[in-house]
Write a protein that holds these residues in place. Structure first.
Motif, mmCIF file in Angstrom:
data_model
loop_
_atom_site.group_PDB
_atom_site.id
_atom_site.type_symbol
_atom_site.label_atom_id
_atom_site.label_comp_id
_atom_site.label_asym_id
_atom_site.label_seq_id
_atom_site.Cartn_x
_atom_site.Cartn_y
_atom_site.Cartn_z
ATOM 1 N N MET A 72 0.871 -1.178 0.000
ATOM 2 C CA MET A 72 0.000 0.000 0.000
ATOM 3 C C MET A 72 0.903 1.222 0.000
ATOM 4 S SD MET A 72 -3.125 1.010 2.567
ATOM 5 C CE MET A 72 -4.394 2.183 2.048
ATOM 6 N N TYR A 73 0.665 2.137 -0.924
ATOM 7 C CA TYR A 73 1.581 3.254 -1.114
ATOM 8 C C TYR A 73 0.815 4.508 -1.517
ATOM 9 C CZ TYR A 73 0.953 2.519 -6.140
ATOM 10 O OH TYR A 73 0.401 2.389 -7.400
ATOM 11 N N THR A 74 1.508 5.636 -1.414
ATOM 12 C CA THR A 74 0.944 6.919 -1.829
ATOM 13 C C THR A 74 1.359 7.217 -3.259
ATOM 14 O OG1 THR A 74 0.971 7.793 0.417
ATOM 15 C CG2 THR A 74 0.888 9.394 -1.366
ATOM 16 N N ALA A 75 0.376 7.551 -4.078
ATOM 17 C CA ALA A 75 0.636 7.998 -5.449
ATOM 18 C C ALA A 75 0.584 9.521 -5.475
ATOM 19 C CB ALA A 75 -0.405 7.420 -6.403
ATOM 20 N N ASN A 76 1.561 10.114 -6.145
ATOM 21 C CA ASN A 76 1.672 11.569 -6.198
ATOM 22 C C ASN A 76 1.453 12.049 -7.636
ATOM 23 O OD1 ASN A 76 2.327 14.201 -5.094
ATOM 24 N ND2 ASN A 76 4.266 14.053 -6.193
ATOM 25 N N HIS A 77 0.489 12.942 -7.802
ATOM 26 C CA HIS A 77 0.198 13.524 -9.119
ATOM 27 C C HIS A 77 0.177 15.042 -8.978
ATOM 28 C CE1 HIS A 77 -1.573 14.161 -13.067
ATOM 29 N NE2 HIS A 77 -2.556 14.850 -12.504
ATOM 30 N N ARG A 78 0.639 15.728 -10.007
ATOM 31 C CA ARG A 78 0.577 17.190 -10.054
ATOM 32 C C ARG A 78 -0.291 17.623 -11.232
ATOM 33 N NH1 ARG A 78 3.104 20.071 -5.683
ATOM 34 N NH2 ARG A 78 4.845 18.790 -4.940
ATOM 35 N N ASP A 79 -1.180 18.599 -10.996
ATOM 36 C CA ASP A 79 -1.991 19.091 -12.107
ATOM 37 C C ASP A 79 -1.220 20.173 -12.867
ATOM 38 O OD1 ASP A 79 -2.178 21.481 -10.678
ATOM 39 O OD2 ASP A 79 -4.227 21.108 -9.992
ATOM 40 N N ASP A 80 -1.877 20.794 -13.839
ATOM 41 C CA ASP A 80 -1.196 21.767 -14.701
ATOM 42 C C ASP A 80 -0.686 22.978 -13.920
ATOM 43 O OD1 ASP A 80 -1.650 20.144 -16.855
ATOM 44 O OD2 ASP A 80 -3.457 21.204 -17.524
ATOM 45 N N ASP A 81 -1.300 23.245 -12.777
ATOM 46 C CA ASP A 81 -0.859 24.362 -11.940
ATOM 47 C C ASP A 81 0.086 23.900 -10.840
ATOM 48 O OD1 ASP A 81 -2.406 26.289 -13.336
ATOM 49 O OD2 ASP A 81 -4.199 25.598 -12.264
ATOM 50 N N TRP A 82 0.548 22.673 -10.929
ATOM 51 C CA TRP A 82 1.500 22.068 -9.996
ATOM 52 C C TRP A 82 0.901 21.865 -8.596
ATOM 53 C CZ3 TRP A 82 5.070 19.344 -11.987
ATOM 54 C CH2 TRP A 82 6.133 18.847 -11.225
ATOM 55 N N ASN A 83 -0.405 21.723 -8.524
ATOM 56 C CA ASN A 83 -1.044 21.382 -7.258
ATOM 57 C C ASN A 83 -0.894 19.889 -6.999
ATOM 58 O OD1 ASN A 83 -2.173 24.031 -6.646
ATOM 59 N ND2 ASN A 83 -3.534 23.662 -8.393
ATOM 60 N N ARG A 84 -0.592 19.540 -5.770
ATOM 61 C CA ARG A 84 -0.394 18.143 -5.380
ATOM 62 C C ARG A 84 -1.742 17.435 -5.236
ATOM 63 N NH1 ARG A 84 3.654 16.062 -1.891
ATOM 64 N NH2 ARG A 84 4.214 18.214 -1.379
ATOM 65 N N ILE A 85 -1.804 16.201 -5.747
ATOM 66 C CA ILE A 85 -2.967 15.334 -5.553
ATOM 67 C C ILE A 85 -2.452 13.992 -5.050
ATOM 68 C CG2 ILE A 85 -4.940 14.202 -6.639
ATOM 69 C CD1 ILE A 85 -4.869 16.457 -8.757
ATOM 70 N N SER A 86 -2.794 13.670 -3.799
ATOM 71 C CA SER A 86 -2.295 12.456 -3.153
ATOM 72 C C SER A 86 -3.408 11.430 -3.014
ATOM 73 C CB SER A 86 -1.736 12.784 -1.760
ATOM 74 O OG SER A 86 -0.625 13.651 -1.852
ATOM 75 N N THR A 87 -3.145 10.207 -3.463
ATOM 76 C CA THR A 87 -4.098 9.109 -3.330
ATOM 77 C C THR A 87 -3.362 7.872 -2.824
ATOM 78 O OG1 THR A 87 -3.758 8.595 -5.677
ATOM 79 C CG2 THR A 87 -5.674 9.941 -5.115
ATOM 80 N N GLN A 88 -4.130 6.958 -2.226
ATOM 81 C CA GLN A 88 -3.528 5.746 -1.665
ATOM 82 C C GLN A 88 -3.909 4.547 -2.526
ATOM 83 O OE1 GLN A 88 -1.554 6.836 0.699
ATOM 84 N NE2 GLN A 88 -2.595 8.832 0.631
ATOM 85 N N HIS A 89 -2.911 3.755 -2.879
ATOM 86 C CA HIS A 89 -3.092 2.654 -3.819
ATOM 87 C C HIS A 89 -2.557 1.348 -3.233
ATOM 88 C CE1 HIS A 89 -4.167 4.888 -7.617
ATOM 89 N NE2 HIS A 89 -3.831 5.870 -6.802
ATOM 90 N N ILE A 90 -2.982 0.248 -3.847
ATOM 91 C CA ILE A 90 -2.498 -1.082 -3.478
ATOM 92 C C ILE A 90 -2.000 -1.787 -4.732
ATOM 93 C CG2 ILE A 90 -3.250 -3.390 -2.724
ATOM 94 C CD1 ILE A 90 -4.836 -2.082 -0.544
ATOM 95 N N ALA A 91 -0.906 -2.531 -4.552
ATOM 96 C CA ALA A 91 -0.353 -3.346 -5.636
ATOM 97 C C ALA A 91 -0.064 -4.742 -5.106
ATOM 98 C CB ALA A 91 0.914 -2.710 -6.194
#
Length: 494
Positions: A121-140
């Motif tokens: 279980m880990y945190t996925a990090n995404h940035r939008d076009d304005d470089w705002n952070r979007i954090s979600t939790q995922h499982i692999a």
């Protein structure tokens, strides 16, 4: 000096040409600071240990990894396996930033077993076009062939209302057939917090709420949380950011420590004593724990800190992991000891027995840079004792013990090149009992000091020259009777 633009920091490793990788790899391999018995990055930057677990007879140890340089950029997980936590096989990158949600980094997380299979279980990090952070939790899921298969969507798609996107580092544990995940968070008042979720099927996770402590205003973010019960006590580990120094405490840029007491898992209430630092050296952060094959609680930390420039940076790499430590609670105090399996690396035992006084006494004209040194204090009539390791005519790493105050100080002001952006060159800690024993692990560019059989630990990077190999002892006044036992340490399989 490389200018690390945003574009360079977020290059995908797979898209870099092989010649560039080969040049970087060769540069790193030639670095005079490379370690011998610590996990270190193949290239680039290592940080948080991740996914630590003993599963089906094998230890899995991963770490955060930016492959292309000694800076924080697009993060992967790099994974090792081991049979003994001493000799490691490099399995290579396991979790990769290859989906939209983790397009800007596969961040920290943990490992767990479910229905006979290994999961992360880990945190996925995404940035939008304005470089705002979007954090979600995922499982692999880790398949039997070692490949990793990510679940198709996030299992926790957003932080709850009242919390910012600083929402990361899930640590999973189980109790009575229920899976729990504690997650580092920051509330809208910019205060560090820990949230707890639960699941019975590892797909559907529900928020239980915020864990209640008596640390209401204690930094703006609590990273890398961990929870476990040990010897009748509940411990919660986390890394608070934004704590002001107080005397000898909290001297690093960010802290790492624990609270201990009793935790009500259902009421989310932690009744606890004061927050204590786990390590009193310069370079320790983001630890994670797990159970070994014998049921012992093992801790591994990141030997480094964010926002610090290290001398090895110029060679294209930064940081390593600490040696594994066994945790126990004895007479209400947490102790950390190096795992016994490290004794497998011992060769060339040397001993010395005798008095040291105010006239410096060289106990070993030793030629080497990787060893374990055990110092037993048999009689002490000195006001202060000075132990020097990695010494030469111009350099030394000094450990001072003040008998009256029961104070141990590590001084690396003359230990060669120093990391940048560090406040001061000394760190100190007070012992509960008079100093009777030091167990010191020296690698090419690090020192880990265990005081009084694990009562306190001090971990630091040191960047001395090749000729700094001596070991000395002396006193301020009075004399001390010492027994030195030294072993060369060599990992022939590493």
């Amino acid at each position: 000096m490389t200018e690390w633009t945003r574009e360079k920091r977020y290059q995908r490793y797979e898209e870099v040409d092989q010649q560039t990788i080969d040049i970087l790899t060769d540069q790193v391999e030639k670095s005079k600071y490379r370690q011998t018995f610590h996990i270190q990055p193949k290239t680039g930057l290592l940080n948080d240990p991740n996914g630590l677990i003993y599963f089906n007879g094998v230890y899995y140890v991963s770490h955060q990894w930016f492959p292309l340089g000694p800076v924080h950029g697009l993060k992967y997980w790099y994974t090792y396996t081991s049979k003994d936590l001493i000799h490691f096989n490099a399995e290579g990158p396991s979790l990769k930033p290859d989906t939209r949600d983790d397009s800007h980094g596969v961040y920290s997380g943990s490992a767990f077993e479910y229905n006979g299979n290994l999961y992360y279980m880990y945190t996925a990090n995404h940035r939008d076009d304005d470089w705002n952070r979007i954090s979600t939790q995922h499982i692999a899921k880790v398949n039997h062939d070692g490949s990793v298969e990510k679940f198709p969507k996030a299992v926790i798609s957003a932080p709850p209302e009242g919390y910012t996107q600083h929402f990361r580092d899930p640590k999973v544990f189980t109790k009575d057939g229920v899976f729990y995940a504690i997650i580092a968070a920051q509330n809208d008042l910019e205060q560090g917090r820990i949230l707890q979720y639960y699941s019975t099927d590892i797909v559907n996770w529900e928020l239980q709420g915020e864990i209640q402590t008596n640390l209401e205003a204690f930094g703006y973010m609590w990273e890398c949380p961990d929870y476990f019960d040990l010897d009748g006590h509940d411990l919660m580990l986390f890394c608070p950011q934004g704590i002001e120094p107080s005397g000898e405490q909290f001297r690093n840029i960010y802290q790492s420590g624990y609270i201990m007491g009793q935790y009500d898992l259902n009421q989310l209430k932690m009744n606890h004593a004061d927050f204590h630092e786990l390590d009193y050296g310069f370079d320790f952060y983001a630890p994670q724990t797990f159970l070994d094959e014998n049921g012992q609680r093992i801790l591994i930390g990141w030997m480094g800190l964010p926002e610090i420039n290290y001398p090895s940076d110029k060679d294209g790499w930064a940081h390593c992991l600490t040696i594994p430590r066994v945790l126990s609670v004895e007479e209400g105090n947490l102790k950390q000891r190096p795992i016994k399996a490290l004794e497998q690396l011992r060769t060339n035992k040397e001993t010395a027995l005798g008095y040291a006084n105010k006239f410096t006494r060289q106990l070993h004209p030793y030629d080497g840079k990787q060893y374990e040194l055990i110092i037993d204090i048999l009689e002490n009539e000195a006001t202060e004792i000075y132990f020097e390791v990695r010494t030469s005519k111009s350099q030394t790493t000094l450990i001072t013990y003040n008998t009256r105050a029961k104070k141990v100080t590590l001084d690396r002001s003359e230990s060669g090149k120093l990391p940048e952006h560090v406040d001061g060159a000394t760190r100190s800690t007070y012992l509960d009992t008079p100093l009777s024993n030091l167990q010191i692990f020296i690698d090419t560019s690090s020192i880990e000091i265990f005081c009084n059989n694990g009562e306190r630990v001090m971990t630091s990077r040191i960047f001395t020259d090749d000729d700094a190999t001596g070991i000395k002892a002396s006193t301020e006044s009075g004399q001390v009777y010492l027994r030195f036992t030294k072993y060369d340490l060599k990992d022939d399989e590493g």
